[in-house]
Design an enzyme around this catalytic site. Structure first.
Site, PDB file in Angstrom:
ATOM      1  N   SER B  65     -26.021 -29.887  14.200  1.00 39.30           N
ATOM      2  CA  SER B  65     -25.167 -30.481  15.235  1.00 39.30           C
ATOM      3  C   SER B  65     -25.938 -31.297  16.271  1.00 39.30           C
ATOM      4  O   SER B  65     -27.020 -30.910  16.711  1.00 39.30           O
ATOM      5  CB  SER B  65     -24.405 -29.376  15.962  1.00 39.30           C
ATOM      6  OG  SER B  65     -23.763 -29.919  17.096  1.00 39.30           O
ATOM      7  N   THR B  66     -25.311 -32.410  16.666  1.00 32.54           N
ATOM      8  CA  THR B  66     -25.909 -33.262  17.700  1.00 32.54           C
ATOM      9  C   THR B  66     -25.923 -32.573  19.051  1.00 32.54           C
ATOM     10  O   THR B  66     -26.647 -32.984  19.951  1.00 32.54           O
ATOM     11  CB  THR B  66     -25.131 -34.576  17.824  1.00 32.54           C
ATOM     12  OG1 THR B  66     -23.768 -34.282  18.152  1.00 32.54           O
ATOM     13  CG2 THR B  66     -25.185 -35.371  16.542  1.00 32.54           C
TER      14      THR B  66
END
Lengths: 392, 134
Positions: B65-66
């Site tokens: 995930s960013t």
């Protein structure tokens, strides 16, 4: 990267820390990916809103941005949260979770983001064809590039937020026409029948094409609701930001790499995604969030029927669309279904809401819920989902 | 004592010295590192259970995930951040995290040249990584 005088002043901190740190993010990403300058964007769309998904991690940083006066410079929308605060079913959740979610939403609104809380911002305002965007949420990115011809890289939450505060994005990747051409030709040698088949094809392709942009030939329909399923699924199992289906007259003759997809490929992809369920706890439609047309379709199927008392039917959409679909919402709720906003089955706490198995028409959901919520998932077409939900 | 100098690409400026903690596998910060303790919790990770505080954290690249960028910021706020980050090929999640958390960072480094426990000096502005080994 070349910066204007104004951009340099922001970089040096003359406009405060929030703008400075945002500019530093954009400039460094631009440097890494070979951008020569920043370009203005029409809008930003920010992911990382759901407390279920992101937890505490963004809160400190968002507070620091708010404290130093961070404000959006362009229209900026937000992805779904983990609750619908207007729906009683979420009262089952511990108060603390609900409070933390509310805190995250408030921090974003303090910076002027619109708390649209949807993964389909394009149903609220369709971006102009040819416009540059800085969107996170992989399903919205692939929809914008492929269906709306709006240009965006596959941003993450932090970089999209930086772009929202500056109103610009570094000019690289999908913002340059030469990077938007198809690089792999996909021939579909299977008969696709509706939403689930498009989604399964997407999951299959995402896994094998890497970051290449496919030109897909042999689709029986280019209806937007089907392409939405295809794209969302492709962006789930893979990282490609765009696909072509030949609408823009993309030519196949220049593409060297070619693959074909037959019934067997799709069958095996489906079998990995979908586990057979006797009777699910939840029937979920709305990943990505439903359009007005989809809600109308569901209402038409449900008219005069009744959802079984031991089953839940969730139709998830944006509050914006729900407000414009009152008549259909009335039909769905009279049948015993719920039209839920601001969240969906992927980003809320399913087990805490008493749900251990989900039937859905969304391949993206079937891919994610076993991983993110440890619940079983079965993939069935919309019509079959509604039939399963109803007793008559 | 041996000394080796490796030249990589400058990512985030700043100088730091600390003991190396070297991972074979990519590291995802969201769900991979606990921001309240600084402990690596990623499933099946070769550094699972190790504390990253004050180390020179070396791993191939980030993944996942960013929102992982925000975890690096939260770690720094909690005084649990690594002193520097060294990657073989930087990805945007870790780069953005290092920028907002102000952690010196270099990439383009052959991580087989660094072993856990080596004392490492990082110059993020020049892209230099000096490895001292007893």
């Amino acid at each position: 990267m070349h910066l204007t005088k104004e951009e340099e002043r922001i970089y040096d901190g003359e406009y405060g820390w929030a703008c400075q740190i945002s500019m530093k993010i954009l400039v460094k990403l631009g440097d890494l990916y070979g951008a020569k300058h920043l370009i203005p964007i029409e809008s930003a769309h920010i992911s990382g809103i759901s407390y279920k998904t992101v937890g505490e991690s963004p809160i400190e940083f968002l507070k620091a941005l708010v404290d130093s006066g961070g404000k959006v410079a362009v229209k900026a929308t937000t992805n779904p949260s983990s609750i619908d605060s207007n729906n009683m079913i979420f009262n089952l959740l511990p108060k603390e979770l609900v409070e933390r979610q509310r805190e995250i939403i408030i921090l974003y609104s303090c910076m002027g983001l619109e708390t649209t809380l949807t993964c389909t911002p394009y149903y609220l305002e369709r971006p102009k064809s040819g416009s540059h965007l800085s969107w996170a949420e992989s399903s919205a990115v692939i929809y914008a590039n492929s269906i709306l011809n709006s240009w965006t890289n596959r941003e993450g939450g932090p970089s999209a937020l930086a772009s929202a505060l500056i109103g610009k994005t570094p000019n690289y990747g999908m913002h340059q026409p030469e990077n938007r051409r198809a690089s792999i030709l996909v021939k579909v040698d299977a008969s696709l029948d509706g939403d689930v088949d498009y989604g399964v094809l997407g999951i299959y392709l995402g896994k094998i094409i890497g970051d290449k942009i496919p030109l897909i030939r042999g689709l029986p329909s280019d209806e937007e609701r089907l392409l939405k399923q295809l794209g969302a699924a492709m962006a789930t199992s893979g990282i490609t930001p765009m696909f072509h289906v030949g609408r823009s007259g993309e030519e196949a003759s220049n593409i060297e790499e070619k693959i074909s997809v037959d019934e067997e490929c799709l069958k095996s992809a489906y079998e990995i995604l979908s586990s057979p369920l006797e009777e699910p706890d939840l029937i979920f439609i709305g990943c990505p969030h439903c359009s007005l047309d989809e809600i109308k379709k569901i209402a038409t199927f449900l008219e005069g029927k009744r959802v079984k008392p031991n089953l839940k039917l969730w139709v998830c959409t944006s509050r914006y669309i729900r407000d414009r679909a009152k008549r259909y919402v009335g039909i769905i709720e009279a049948a015993g279904g719920q039209v839920i906003c601001d969240t969906c089955a992927v980003v809320t706490w399913l087990r805490e809401l008493g749900i251990e198995s989900v039937m859905t028409n969304s391949a993206k959901t079937a891919y994610y819920v076993p991983l993110m919520s440890n619940v079983g998932a079965m993939l069935s077409p919309l019509e079959k989902c509604i039939k399963t939900a109803c007793s008559t | 004592m041996s000394e080796t100098t490796l030249l990589g690409r400058p990512i985030v400026p700043g100088k730091a010295v600390g003991p190396a903690l070297v991972a074979e596998k990519p590291l995802g910060f969201l769900g991979g590192v606990d921001a309240k303790t600084g402990i690596i919790i990623e499933r099946d990770h070769d550094l699972r259970g190790r504390i990253i505080k004050d180390t020179v954290l070396c791993f191939p690249h980030g993944h996942g995930s960013t929102v992982g960028s925000f975890v690096l910021y939260a770690l720094a706020k909690n005084g649990l951040a690594p002193k520097a980050i060294v990657n073989s090929a930087a990805d945007p999640v870790v780069v953005v995290g290092a920028i907002i958390a102000n952690i010196p960072m270099v990439d383009g480094i052959d991580l087989t040249k660094i072993k856990t426990g080596d004392i490492v000096e990082v110059d993020g502005g020049k892209g230099l990584v000096k490895v001292f080994r007893r």
